[in-house]
Design a protein around this motif. Sequence first.
Motif, short mmCIF file in Angstrom:
data_model
loop_
_atom_site.label_atom_id
_atom_site.label_comp_id
_atom_site.label_asym_id
_atom_site.label_seq_id
_atom_site.Cartn_x
_atom_site.Cartn_y
_atom_site.Cartn_z
N VAL A 30 0.67 -1.04 0.20
CA VAL A 30 0.15 0.21 0.19
C VAL A 30 1.05 0.55 -0.07
O VAL A 30 1.85 1.46 0.92
N THR A 31 0.29 2.31 -1.22
CA THR A 31 1.85 3.49 -0.98
C THR A 31 0.46 4.12 -1.11
O THR A 31 -0.84 4.76 -1.48
N GLY A 32 0.64 5.94 0.24
CA GLY A 32 0.03 6.79 1.13
C GLY A 32 0.95 8.00 -0.63
O GLY A 32 1.70 8.06 -1.11
N LEU A 33 -0.14 8.13 -1.43
CA LEU A 33 -0.20 9.37 -3.38
C LEU A 33 -0.45 10.29 -2.06
O LEU A 33 -0.08 10.96 -3.26
N GLY A 34 -1.42 10.39 -1.18
CA GLY A 34 -1.73 11.88 -1.00
C GLY A 34 -2.93 12.37 -1.85
O GLY A 34 -3.81 11.60 -2.28
N GLY A 35 -3.96 13.57 -1.23
CA GLY A 35 -4.93 13.71 -1.39
C GLY A 35 -6.21 12.91 -1.14
O GLY A 35 -7.23 13.00 -2.27
N GLY A 36 -5.83 12.39 -0.31
CA GLY A 36 -7.11 10.97 -0.20
C GLY A 36 -6.75 9.53 -0.81
O GLY A 36 -7.78 9.01 -0.73
N LEU A 37 -6.16 9.86 -1.86
CA LEU A 37 -5.73 8.40 -2.37
C LEU A 37 -4.57 7.61 -2.05
O LEU A 37 -2.98 8.14 -1.82
N THR A 75 -8.13 -6.31 2.00
CA THR A 75 -9.46 -5.62 3.16
C THR A 75 -8.17 -4.88 3.99
O THR A 75 -8.42 -4.29 4.70
N ALA A 76 -7.16 -5.84 4.63
CA ALA A 76 -6.11 -5.28 5.43
C ALA A 76 -5.85 -4.30 4.56
O ALA A 76 -4.66 -3.22 4.96
N ALA A 77 -5.36 -4.35 3.08
CA ALA A 77 -4.44 -3.38 2.50
C ALA A 77 -5.68 -1.77 2.50
O ALA A 77 -5.66 -0.81 2.50
N GLU A 78 -7.01 -2.39 2.24
CA GLU A 78 -7.51 -1.10 2.29
C GLU A 78 -7.92 -0.46 3.94
O GLU A 78 -7.84 1.37 3.71
N ALA A 109 -6.22 7.86 3.19
CA ALA A 109 -6.95 7.49 1.94
C ALA A 109 -8.30 7.29 2.23
O ALA A 109 -9.28 6.60 2.72
N ASP A 110 -9.47 8.29 1.48
CA ASP A 110 -10.78 7.82 1.02
C ASP A 110 -10.82 7.29 -0.17
O ASP A 110 -12.23 6.73 -0.26
N ARG A 111 -9.85 7.14 -1.00
CA ARG A 111 -10.61 6.04 -1.90
C ARG A 111 -8.86 5.38 -1.92
O ARG A 111 -7.57 5.90 -2.37
N ILE A 112 -8.43 4.61 -2.63
CA ILE A 112 -7.95 3.17 -3.63
C ILE A 112 -7.60 2.57 -5.01
O ILE A 112 -9.17 2.88 -5.43
N GLU A 113 -6.44 3.29 -5.89
CA GLU A 113 -6.66 2.43 -6.77
C GLU A 113 -5.75 2.06 -6.96
O GLU A 113 -4.44 1.04 -5.95
N MET A 114 -6.18 0.95 -8.37
CA MET A 114 -4.83 0.07 -8.42
C MET A 114 -4.65 -0.07 -10.10
O MET A 114 -5.62 0.49 -10.75
N THR A 115 -3.58 -0.85 -11.03
CA THR A 115 -3.23 -1.11 -11.86
C THR A 115 -3.37 -2.36 -12.78
O THR A 115 -3.02 -3.46 -11.34
N VAL A 116 -4.30 -2.84 -13.52
CA VAL A 116 -4.09 -4.16 -13.80
C VAL A 116 -4.24 -4.46 -15.02
O VAL A 116 -4.09 -3.41 -16.41
N LEU A 129 -7.76 0.87 -11.75
CA LEU A 129 -9.33 0.54 -10.62
C LEU A 129 -9.63 1.22 -9.77
O LEU A 129 -8.67 1.58 -9.27
N GLU A 130 -10.46 1.99 -8.67
CA GLU A 130 -10.70 2.71 -7.74
C GLU A 130 -11.63 2.27 -7.37
O GLU A 130 -12.74 2.17 -7.68
N LYS A 131 -11.33 2.72 -5.93
CA LYS A 131 -12.63 1.55 -5.08
C LYS A 131 -12.90 2.62 -3.82
O LYS A 131 -11.51 3.35 -3.63
N PRO A 132 -13.75 3.64 -3.21
CA PRO A 132 -14.12 4.50 -2.66
C PRO A 132 -13.25 3.60 -1.16
O PRO A 132 -14.09 2.86 -0.93
N LEU A 133 -13.64 4.35 -0.05
CA LEU A 133 -13.02 3.75 1.16
C LEU A 133 -13.84 4.43 2.22
O LEU A 133 -13.78 5.14 2.48
N ALA A 134 -15.37 3.57 2.94
CA ALA A 134 -16.51 4.37 3.25
C ALA A 134 -15.57 4.31 4.36
O ALA A 134 -14.80 4.13 5.31
#
Length: 171
Positions: free
Chosen positions: A79-86, A109-112, A121-128, A166-171
């Motif tokens: 998991v990498t913090g990118l700033g700006g809630g991402l 789940t642990a990564a989120e 972070a309030d959202r998380i992204e990944m690449t595939v 891909l991105e997911k909001p983290l509630a």
Amino acid sequence: MSSDLMIRLATRGDLPGLHPVIERAYRGDSAREGWTHEADLLEDPRTSLDVLEGIIASPEQRLLVAERGDGTLLGCVSVTGLGGGLAYLGQLCVEPRLQAGGIGKLLLTAAEDCARSEFGADRIEMTVIDTRAELIAYYERRGYALTGERRDFPIPLDPPMFMVVLEKPLA
């Protein structure tokens, strides 16, 4: 899946045992025992001990491992913090013969949770890799959505490969 499984932060001492798990999960014939591999697409090593040490040393990154009670490492996620809630999720892998047993879901789940608690972070992204339809579908079932963005594969190849975001909001 064993009930004595735990997810924790990786240490430098984990890396010599973790690195082969990552390589088995992504590359070579052993990777074909699972379903998330890149063995038919790429032959070069997936990562190196130096890269893994860099993740552990970086204040903007966390490397989580799945460990059985007997100390056997079964997978990881970064998991990498990118700033700006991402935050960025990467290198999710599970020992090939244990894939489809729920360990990947626990790591995800642990990564989120880590993205929220460690990086705010309030959202998380990944690449595939864009041709990995079954893997994209796996993440979509877990709340990730294609953003429409496509990035170059991090290693120049001929022919070129591309990654979807891909991105997911983290509630």
